[in-house]
Write an enzyme that holds these catalytic residues in place. Structure first.
Site, PDB file in Angstrom:
ATOM      1  N   HIS A 190       0.844  -1.189   0.000  1.00 56.92           N
ATOM      2  CA  HIS A 190       0.000   0.000   0.000  1.00 56.92           C
ATOM      3  C   HIS A 190       0.872   1.228   0.000  1.00 56.92           C
ATOM      4  CE1 HIS A 190      -3.212   2.772   0.996  1.00 56.92           C
ATOM      5  NE2 HIS A 190      -4.022   1.824   0.574  1.00 56.92           N
ATOM      6  N   ASP A 233      -8.030  -5.119   0.039  1.00 56.14           N
ATOM      7  CA  ASP A 233      -8.585  -5.923  -1.042  1.00 56.14           C
ATOM      8  C   ASP A 233      -8.217  -7.397  -0.968  1.00 56.14           C
ATOM      9  OD1 ASP A 233     -10.063  -4.066  -2.367  1.00 56.14           O
ATOM     10  OD2 ASP A 233      -8.329  -3.258  -3.438  1.00 56.14           O
TER      11      ASP A 233
HETATM   12  N1  CMC Z   1       4.110  -7.603  -5.020  1.00 56.51           N
HETATM   13  C1  CMC Z   1       5.452  -7.621  -5.171  1.00 56.51           C
HETATM   14  N2  CMC Z   1       6.252  -6.550  -4.980  1.00 56.51           N
HETATM   15  C2  CMC Z   1       5.653  -5.410  -4.623  1.00 56.51           C
HETATM   16  C3  CMC Z   1       4.257  -5.310  -4.441  1.00 56.51           C
HETATM   17  C4  CMC Z   1       3.485  -6.468  -4.653  1.00 56.51           C
HETATM   18  N3  CMC Z   1       2.146  -6.428  -4.486  1.00 56.51           N
HETATM   19  N4  CMC Z   1       3.935  -4.051  -4.084  1.00 56.51           N
HETATM   20  C5  CMC Z   1       5.077  -3.370  -4.047  1.00 56.51           C
HETATM   21  N5  CMC Z   1       6.126  -4.195  -4.363  1.00 56.51           N
HETATM   22  C6  CMC Z   1       7.565  -3.842  -4.370  1.00 56.51           C
HETATM   23  C7  CMC Z   1       7.907  -3.023  -5.608  1.00 56.51           C
HETATM   24  O1  CMC Z   1       8.320  -3.851  -6.662  1.00 56.51           O
HETATM   25  C8  CMC Z   1       9.010  -2.167  -5.083  1.00 56.51           C
HETATM   26  O2  CMC Z   1      10.187  -2.954  -4.995  1.00 56.51           O
HETATM   27  P1  CMC Z   1      11.645  -2.319  -5.237  1.00 56.51           P
HETATM   28  O3  CMC Z   1      11.826  -1.315  -4.150  1.00 56.51           O
HETATM   29  O4  CMC Z   1      12.568  -3.477  -5.162  1.00 56.51           O
HETATM   30  O5  CMC Z   1      11.589  -1.698  -6.613  1.00 56.51           O
HETATM   31  C9  CMC Z   1       8.592  -1.852  -3.640  1.00 56.51           C
HETATM   32  O6  CMC Z   1       7.778  -2.981  -3.255  1.00 56.51           O
HETATM   33  C10 CMC Z   1       7.802  -0.569  -3.486  1.00 56.51           C
HETATM   34  O7  CMC Z   1       6.687  -0.627  -4.363  1.00 56.51           O
HETATM   35  P2  CMC Z   1       6.076   0.606  -5.160  1.00 56.51           P
HETATM   36  O8  CMC Z   1       5.381   0.094  -6.361  1.00 56.51           O
HETATM   37  O9  CMC Z   1       7.153   1.637  -5.337  1.00 56.51           O
HETATM   38  O10 CMC Z   1       5.039   1.154  -4.102  1.00 56.51           O
HETATM   39  P3  CMC Z   1       3.873   2.149  -4.408  1.00 56.51           P
HETATM   40  O11 CMC Z   1       3.572   2.832  -3.136  1.00 56.51           O
HETATM   41  O12 CMC Z   1       4.164   2.967  -5.611  1.00 56.51           O
HETATM   42  O13 CMC Z   1       2.663   1.150  -4.830  1.00 56.51           O
HETATM   43  C11 CMC Z   1       0.799  -0.298  -4.702  1.00 56.51           C
HETATM   44  C12 CMC Z   1       1.654   0.759  -3.968  1.00 56.51           C
HETATM   45  C13 CMC Z   1      -0.474  -0.563  -3.875  1.00 56.51           C
HETATM   46  C14 CMC Z   1       0.363   0.241  -6.068  1.00 56.51           C
HETATM   47  C15 CMC Z   1       1.629  -1.590  -4.856  1.00 56.51           C
HETATM   48  O14 CMC Z   1       1.990  -2.090  -3.594  1.00 56.51           O
HETATM   49  C16 CMC Z   1       0.899  -2.665  -5.679  1.00 56.51           C
HETATM   50  O15 CMC Z   1       0.997  -2.660  -6.902  1.00 56.51           O
HETATM   51  N6  CMC Z   1       0.153  -3.599  -4.978  1.00 56.51           N
HETATM   52  C17 CMC Z   1      -0.643  -4.569  -5.690  1.00 56.51           C
HETATM   53  C18 CMC Z   1      -1.939  -3.937  -6.140  1.00 56.51           C
HETATM   54  C19 CMC Z   1      -2.910  -3.724  -5.001  1.00 56.51           C
HETATM   55  O16 CMC Z   1      -3.124  -4.597  -4.178  1.00 56.51           O
HETATM   56  N7  CMC Z   1      -3.536  -2.529  -4.992  1.00 56.51           N
HETATM   57  C20 CMC Z   1      -4.567  -2.200  -4.016  1.00 56.51           C
HETATM   58  C21 CMC Z   1      -4.179  -1.079  -3.121  1.00 56.51           C
HETATM   59  S1  CMC Z   1      -5.275  -0.983  -1.699  1.00 56.51           S
HETATM   60  C22 CMC Z   1      -6.759  -0.482  -2.344  1.00 56.51           C
HETATM   61  C23 CMC Z   1      -6.768   0.962  -2.613  1.00 56.51           C
HETATM   62  O17 CMC Z   1      -6.714   1.751  -1.662  1.00 56.51           O
HETATM   63  O18 CMC Z   1      -6.837   1.317  -3.804  1.00 56.51           O
END
Ligand code: CMC
Length: 428
Positions: free
Chosen positions: A307, A364
């Site tokens: 998140h 989720d």
């Molecule tokens: N699986 C594997 N690796 C992950 C995941 C995941 N679900 N989420 C983040 N990471 C890794 C990412 O690859 C990165 O690694 P590194 O530092 O080595 O490059 C690190 O963790 C940080 O991730 P980020 O993408 O920079 O984090 P963000 O804050 O931009 O993204 C997120 C947050 C929710 C989009 C992401 O965690 C994600 O894609 N999760 C899966 C989709 C999901 O469940 N979304 C629902 C969010 S909750 C409902 C809502 O409020 O909308």
């Protein structure tokens, strides 16, 4: 603490005001920075940018705290119901019994949608995703209520638009589902409470009474409450940004629905079930999928994990996990994907990759399992999220309007070609 921050830039010192919120959140006000220094700030994805001050929702991602108007989410999920929480978010305080009664009655008076909207609905192919239908039909409400596009409406007129939207979204949502399965629509029954009425419009046969199960109604209330607001997330920021151009509530919320549809946002609940199904079909080896999620050459991510703001745990996920156990237990359902979800969670929570990146199950991860248990099809999960998020979008749009916020218009750092002369096509 000083009430300003000092910035040293090109040998000159600038004082920038410090803003402190009621929960001691601190911010540096950079609104005068460009005028004074010629600099803008750069923050892709707005990861560290406060776009507004807001009195609606507080969350502390490090401590796993979420509250609406000061009331902890745990108390609201346990003791309140969705319409009471909607009132709280939109009007700022818990309603008295009379106020809640009136609010419920006003909503019930507006649950019907214009019959001409059915013609629009009929025009969609049955394979259309219900989120696309939802967004289009909400936007089309401006055609049925043209006065809503007037940015100078009185408070009472705006309030009527708010109540209309709250009332009609559940009818539109249920009808978009009925359309997708080719079933006739069911009209709202105003003697029912909000959640029961929605379930009835989703699942009733035109000739038979739908049996309302209080366990299901209770779970639905909880799920909608837990999704009702989440401060400046992607769809809410979209609603505020569109609304800041003086666009109507219907147009702003329609844009929010489109933002929510994305699989990185509200679309994740559908993606979680699809992922769990994929793991099951592949033999149920969660370790294999944990390895895939960690592999930077593999686009696979563990959906429902991670998140942008929660870096310890998502308090909503805790409540939902327990609700999933309760609902499946009460309905006597044994869903094998619940077992896979728990295995996956356990494996991820003890894996160094997920520990280092502070990745935990989000709201989720378990919500889809509950929706599935109560008969809601996968492609409707994000619609359920939109139904829950509506009071938050409305409250945020209303607050933006009341605070007379300026039109949203971020800056950029241009990194394209510098000026060059046009070359005629035969000389390129
Ligand atoms: N699986 C594997 N690796 C992950 C995941 C995941 N679900 N989420 C983040 N990471 C890794 C990412 O690859 C990165 O690694 P590194 O530092 O080595 O490059 C690190 O963790 C940080 O991730 P980020 O993408 O920079 O984090 P963000 O804050 O931009 O993204 C997120 C947050 C929710 C989009 C992401 O965690 C994600 O894609 N999760 C899966 C989709 C999901 O469940 N979304 C629902 C969010 S909750 C409902 C809502 O409020 O909308």
């Amino acid at each position: 603490m000083s009430d300003f921050a000092e910035l040293n830039l090109e040998g000159k010192s600038y004082k920038l005001p410090i803003i402190v919120g009621t929960e001691e959140e601190k911010a540096i006000d950079i609104s005068s920075l460009r005028a004074e220094t010629g600099y803008v700030t750069l923050d892709s994805g707005y990861k560290n940018t406060g776009a507004t001050t807001s009195a609606i929702t507080f969350l502390d991602g490090e401590k796993g705290i979420l509250s609406y108007r000061g009331y902890p989410i745990e108390q609201l999920a346990e003791k309140s119901n969705f319409i009471e929480v909607a009132y709280l978010l939109i009007y700022g305080s818990l309603p008295t019994a009379d106020e809640l009664d009136q609010f419920n009655n006003r909503i019930k008076r507006h649950t019907l949608v214009n019959e001409d909207m059915r013609k629009i609905l009929d025009g969609f192919p049955s394979a259309a995703h219900p989120m696309g239908i939802l967004s289009a039909l909400v936007s089309s409400l401006t055609a049925f209520y043209p006065e809503s596009v007037n940015p100078n409406q009185t408070t009472d007129e705006v309030d009527r638009t708010i109540v209309r939207l709250l009332a009609k979204l559940s009818t539109i949502a249920a009808w978009s589902y009925r359309n997708s399965v080719g079933h006739p629509v069911i009209y709202p029954k105003n003697r029912l409470d909000y959640c029961s009425n929605f379930l009835n419009m989703m699942f009733a046969f035109p000739t038979e009474e739908y049996q309302i199960n209080p366990v299901v109604v209770d779970a639905l209330n909880k799920l909608l409450i837990l999704h009702a607001d989440h401060e400046q997330n992607c769809s809410t920021s979209t609603v505020r940004l569109v609304g800041s151009a003086n666009a109507s509530l219907y147009s702003s919320v329609s844009a929010g629905i489109s933002a929510l549809w994305g699989p990185l946002h509200g679309g994740a609940n559908q993606a979680v079930i699809e992922m769990l199904e994929q793991i099951k079909a592949d033999g149920g080896d969660s370790k294999k999928f944990i390895a895939k999620a960690k592999d930077k050459n593999d686009p696979f991510r563990l959906m429902g994990f991670g998140h942008r703001v929660y870096k310890n745990f998502d308090p909503r996920a805790k409540i939902i996990k327990k609700t999933a156990d309760d609902v499946l237990g009460a309905l006597g359902i044994k869903d094998p994907i619940l077992g896979i979800a728990k295995e996956l969670e356990e494996a991820a929570l003890t894996d160094q990759y997920f520990i280092d990146r502070k990745l935990y199950p989000n709201v989720d991860f378990y919500s889809g399992i509950i929706y599935r248990a109560i008969g809601i099809p996968t492609n409707m999960f994000t619609v359920m999220f939109a139904l829950g998020r509506l009071p938050g979008w409305i409250a945020q749009w209303k607050e933006m309007r009341e605070q007379k916020e300026p039109i949203g218009r971020p800056r950029q750092i241009y990194v394209g070609a510098t000026e060059r002369n046009y070359v005629p096509i035969n000389e390129r």
